[in-house]
Design a protein around this motif. Structure first.
Motif, short mmCIF file in Angstrom:
data_model
loop_
_atom_site.label_atom_id
_atom_site.label_comp_id
_atom_site.label_asym_id
_atom_site.label_seq_id
_atom_site.Cartn_x
_atom_site.Cartn_y
_atom_site.Cartn_z
N TYR A 288 1.09 -1.29 -0.11
CA TYR A 288 0.27 -0.07 -0.39
C TYR A 288 1.30 1.16 0.04
O TYR A 288 0.51 2.31 0.61
N ALA A 293 -2.22 4.57 -3.28
CA ALA A 293 -2.37 3.80 -2.71
C ALA A 293 -4.03 3.98 -1.74
O ALA A 293 -4.41 3.11 -1.78
N GLN A 296 -6.47 2.27 -3.59
CA GLN A 296 -6.46 0.25 -3.03
C GLN A 296 -7.79 -0.33 -2.89
O GLN A 296 -6.85 -0.02 -1.10
#
Length: 918
Positions: A288, A293, A296
């Motif tokens: 991450y 990120a 994500q």
């Protein structure tokens, strides 16, 4: 705010309310009750703020009661069993035993048997979590304040705590009693210093830990507290350590390198009661840690173990020591989607000092209480049934409650939840409630939500206003999104849960997405440049500009920006290789198995090589190999022999070599030399000879190694390439030091070779100085020269000089985070400590080196480190351990086998096994 008619007499009182309570209940009184009353505009009299120091307590209690319009009794078992509070109560009741003036306000904080002198009075009941909203209304009405007039509650935050990134609590947070108790039990009675609170996205980890910290952690017991959110920009691990040390010591740790700062922080935790809360630690992990990120989702089953490694080596050092060191006074609470691998031993078991708790769902009672405080109608069974359909998933319930409250047919009635689509799996239902929350928004609401989703971190109202057409529409739109549970507010900053951010971002049309990122690109392009870059934070606006260029699909423009403004400061000046990697990875939207999304093949080749080099220097050589291979295959396809030769040599020296692929490395280097000779490119030919010389020295072919290095130096001197000459002298020093370890070398030869190595390293330092004067410094040249000077001085022997140069090498290495050199330096420091008689420190340094080599897959370094540890174990009489370490060293030194072995380490491992009877 309009008070009741009794306020006409309020001027005769100094205070609105005096609070009588047991000190055992002070956490709730101070953090919740006092804060809520003061936020409602009431002037509160309480002992720790308003009693005169040194005055008799009885006199102060009487004064407080007489000068306060009302006295509030906080009734608990602690309050009722205290002789002091009993006396205080009698003192308060005596002037008006029947409470006819209603100046006594009993508040039942916990269920307990009330004595006759209190039981006849009506009390406000705070014991039922489902009725807390009603209880607060009753308290406010006792002072003539309607709840709507009371200011929204502000959290009490102890002034001495360092809350670096205050969390924007979603409205109507309730309950989580069992989970909060678990955290308190760990903090107050638990033996493990590290607690990993693990859950998938949407389970309210941040809200839970923030609420627990402010309501359940006693500031008297934990005077030193740090809250740090890795979700924030500029909130990487190095910044966390630096800011925390500045908080604890009162001064910035400017004179310490990153590793020294980690060790200093561990020392504080060893000696002091410090609580660190690390929110969103998955952002410090490789899985991450990218620019994307924020968008994500979860998918732990698809994340390899390497994804659970820390991006920053210092973070691994911190966690490994935190979960291993005995008798730590401090404690660390970490919330994360993934368990960091450094807290595990081989096989996946947790280190002794680490405890893990995984959240799977919200408690049913908490879910009911959450719906109640929002005024949602329905009995307990109806609410529980509605929540059960979503697995008591906190984010889903927040969105569901927002839909029920906003329902057009029957607003606020739980029956509105029954119209949701409850078909499909649990995950599908959780997705559906998010989909419904999004679909019922107006077009303007969706656009605003998506605009916020384009930011990777919380955004201020001012920035949103700069992009909006009407500020009033923006305010109304934000308020609606907050009420629906889609947006979280923290002061003037607004943020999205990662699941909501990803969903809203994915719903944007391509043209809308490009347009929004284009607006943001223009906004950040207008931010003035920092005149002199000193830290990575100075480059934050440029990196944000780069991000929006990439998201707008302007890959070639983004690469130009990167090369113009980010390449040199990140790579050469700051050694921010991981940041460098994450920025370049954004140019690979299809993944790194495909070429970067660039029009220019030269740009593609440059990006592949640059990304691969950074992977190698940051301790990820295996990641570099496929990128280098793509690079020289691209050059071969173009017929660009120069770039082909560059790629062949690069993959050989910084990727194949450290992972022990010596046969492939040799073939590539010889092919590079041949191509460069064909092109009459003497400079790049010389680099091939130089790197081949190092390789041949590791094989133990001393004559061929010397010839290759001599030829490289001849060509570099011909072209007056000072910096490159210095690297040759570094490799000459390395070759001489390796040869001192050969079993074919006599003692007199070893003395001569040590002097040769020392002279070569000194020449390398002199050339680095000359290059700095005439061009610009190459910091890594100094790192390697000081390392080999230190290693050479140890053999001459001059242990004091060795100590100086090895520590200087380590300092410089860590300053630019060159992981590829760190293990070598640590190993030679360990050898020096052994020679100085400090065996515990020698073992510690070698273990640190082993951790780096193991994580990075450095085969040659790993062989040397395991050999040294085997020798330490043998000297300590730990023969089984020594045999195991020697066997590992032999396996590593074997590399490709046959002639392609790491010769000196291979021979030493064989000899050691014979000594140990292996």
């Amino acid at each position: 705010m309009s008070h009741s008619p009794t306020d006409t007499d309020a001027a005769t009182y100094d205070y609105d309310v005096f609070i009588s309570y047991s000190r055992a209940d002070k956490a709730w009184v101070r953090k919740v009750l006092v804060t809520r009353l003061q936020n409602a505009g009431l002037k509160v009299c309480i002992d720790y703020e308003d009693f005169q120091p040194g005055a008799p307590a009885i006199k102060e209690i009487k004064r407080a009661a007489m000068t306060s319009r009302k006295t509030l009794l906080v009734l608990t078992a602690n309050y009722l069993k205290s002789g002091w509070t009993e006396f205080e109560r009698y003192l308060l009741q005596t002037p008006d035993p029947n409470n006819t003036e209603l100046r006594l306000l009993p508040v039942l904080k916990e269920a307990c048997a009330l004595p006759p002198d209190i039981s006849y009075l009506s009390y406000v009941n705070f014991t039922d979590p489902e009725e807390l909203d009603i209880a607060w209304k009753q308290v406010f009405r006792a002072f003539g304040i309607e709840e709507a007039e009371a200011a929204p509650p502000q959290e009490y935050t102890p002034k001495q705590w360092f809350l670096a990134h205050p969390y924007g609590m979603p409205p109507h947070f309730t309950g989580r009693v069992a989970e909060r108790q678990l955290l308190s039990d760990w903090l107050n009675q638990g033996s493990q210093p590290l607690l990993v609170l693990k859950a998938l996205g949407g389970f309210g980890k941040s809200a839970l830990t923030w609420h627990w910290l402010l309501h359940d952690v006693e500031e008297g017991d934990w005077p030193l507290v740090v809250w740090w959110s890795f979700y924030e920009e500029k909130a990487g691990f190095d910044n966390f350590v630096s800011a925390t040390l500045a908080y604890l010591s009162g001064q910035k740790p400017d004179g310490l390198n990153p590793t020294e700062r980690v060790r200093r922080l561990l020392e504080y935790l060893l000696q002091h009661r410090i609580l660190l809360v690390l929110d969103g630690f998955e952002r410090a992990l490789r899985a991450y840690g990218s620019l994307g990120a924020a968008y994500q989702g979860d998918g732990e089953q698809e994340i390899a173990d390497a994804g659970r490694d820390c991006v920053n080596p210092g973070a691994e050092l911190f966690l490994r020591n935190l979960a291993s060191l005995p008798k730590l006074q401090g404690k660390v609470l970490m919330s994360t989607r993934l368990r960091p691998r450094p807290v595990e031993v081989t096989g996946g078991a947790l280190l002794q000092g680490c405890q893990e708790v995984e959240l799977t769902q919200m408690q049913a009672a908490d879910a009911v209480a959450f719906f109640r405080v929002q005024g949602i109608r329905g009995n307990r069974g109806e609410i529980e049934q509605a929540c059960k359909a979503y697995g008591f998933h906190p984010l889903s319930l927040r969105l569901l409650a927002g839909q029920v409250v906003k329902d057009l047919r029957n607003p606020g009635d739980i029956q509105a939840a029954q119209r949701q689509d409850l078909t499909g799996s649990l995950v599908q239902r959780q997705h559906h409630v998010l989909e419904q929350s999004y679909n019922i928004l107006s077009l303007e609401g969706r656009q605003l939500l998506s605009r916020i989703a384009c930011f990777r971190s919380p955004v201020t109202f001012e920035v949103l206003a700069a992009l909006a057409t009407e500020e009033s529409d923006l305010e109304n739109g934000l308020q609606d999104l907050i009420e629906r549970g889609l947006v979280q507010r923290e002061g003037q900053r607004f943020d999205l849960h990662p699941i909501v951010r990803r969903y809203a971002y994915d719903r944007m049309e391509t043209t809308e997405r490009s347009s929004t990122h284009g607006q943001l690109r223009d906004y950040f392009a207008a931010v003035p440049e920092v005149e002199r870059v000193k830290t990575v934070d100075d480059l934050a606006p440029v990196m944000e500009l780069y991000h929006h260029m990439v998201r707008a699909g302007q890959y070639d423009e983004a690469l130009k920006l990167f090369r113009d403004r980010l390449d040199k400061p990140l790579y050469y000046q700051l050694g921010a290789y991981q940041q460098y990697i994450e920025l370049l990875r954004a140019l690979f939207p299809q993944g790194e198995t495909q070429l970067p999304q660039l029009q220019s093949e030269d740009g593609q080749g440059w990006t592949l090589n640059s990304l691969a080099n950074s992977y190698s220097l940051s301790g990820q050589p295996a990641q570099a190999v496929p990128l280098f291979e793509q690079s020289f295959l691209l050059a071969e396809k173009q017929g660009n022999k120069k770039n082909w030769a560059i790629g062949l040599g690069a993959v050989a020296s910084v990727a194949y070599f450290p992972i022990g692929a010596l046969q492939a490395a040799e073939a590539n280097l010889r092919r590079r030399i041949a191509i460069c000779q064909e092109l009459e490119d003497e400079f790049r030919e010389a680099i091939g000879h130089r790197d081949l010389g190092r390789l041949l020295a590791c094989w133990g072919d001393w004559g061929a190694a010397a010839e290759a290095l001599d030829r490289a130096l001849e060509l570099f001197e011909k072209g007056n390439n000072i910096q490159s000459q210095g690297v040759v002298w570094v490799y000459r020093a390395l070759s001489a030091l390796l040869r001192t370890r050969s079993h074919q070398t006599s003692n007199s030869q070893r003395t001569e070779l040590a002097a040769t190595a020392l002279a070569a390293a000194q020449r390398a330092i002199a050339l680095a100085d000359e290059d700095t004067r005439t061009r610009y410094p190459h910091e890594r040249d100094y790192v390697r020269a000081h390392w080999l000077l230190g290693a050479s001085h140890r053999l001459t022997p001059d242990l004091s000089a060795s100590d100086h140069h090895l520590n200087e090498a380590l300092r410089r290495c860590r300053a630019i985070n060159v992981v590829s050199d760190e293990a070598d330096i640590l190993l030679d420091l360990a050898r020096l400590r052994r020679d100085q008689g400090n065996l515990p420190e020698a073992n510690r340094l070698a273990e640190d080196a082993r951790a780096i080599a193991t994580r990075s897959g450095y085969v040659l370094q790993g062989a040397d480190i395991h050999l040294f540890l085997a020798e330490l174990a043998q000297a300590a009489g730990k023969l089984p351990e020594a045999k195991e370490l020697a066997q590992t060293a032999l396996q590593l030194a074997t590399c490709d086998g046959g002639e392609f072995v790491y010769r000196v380490a291979y021979d030493e491992a064989v000899a050691l096994q014979l000594q140990l009877g292996g």
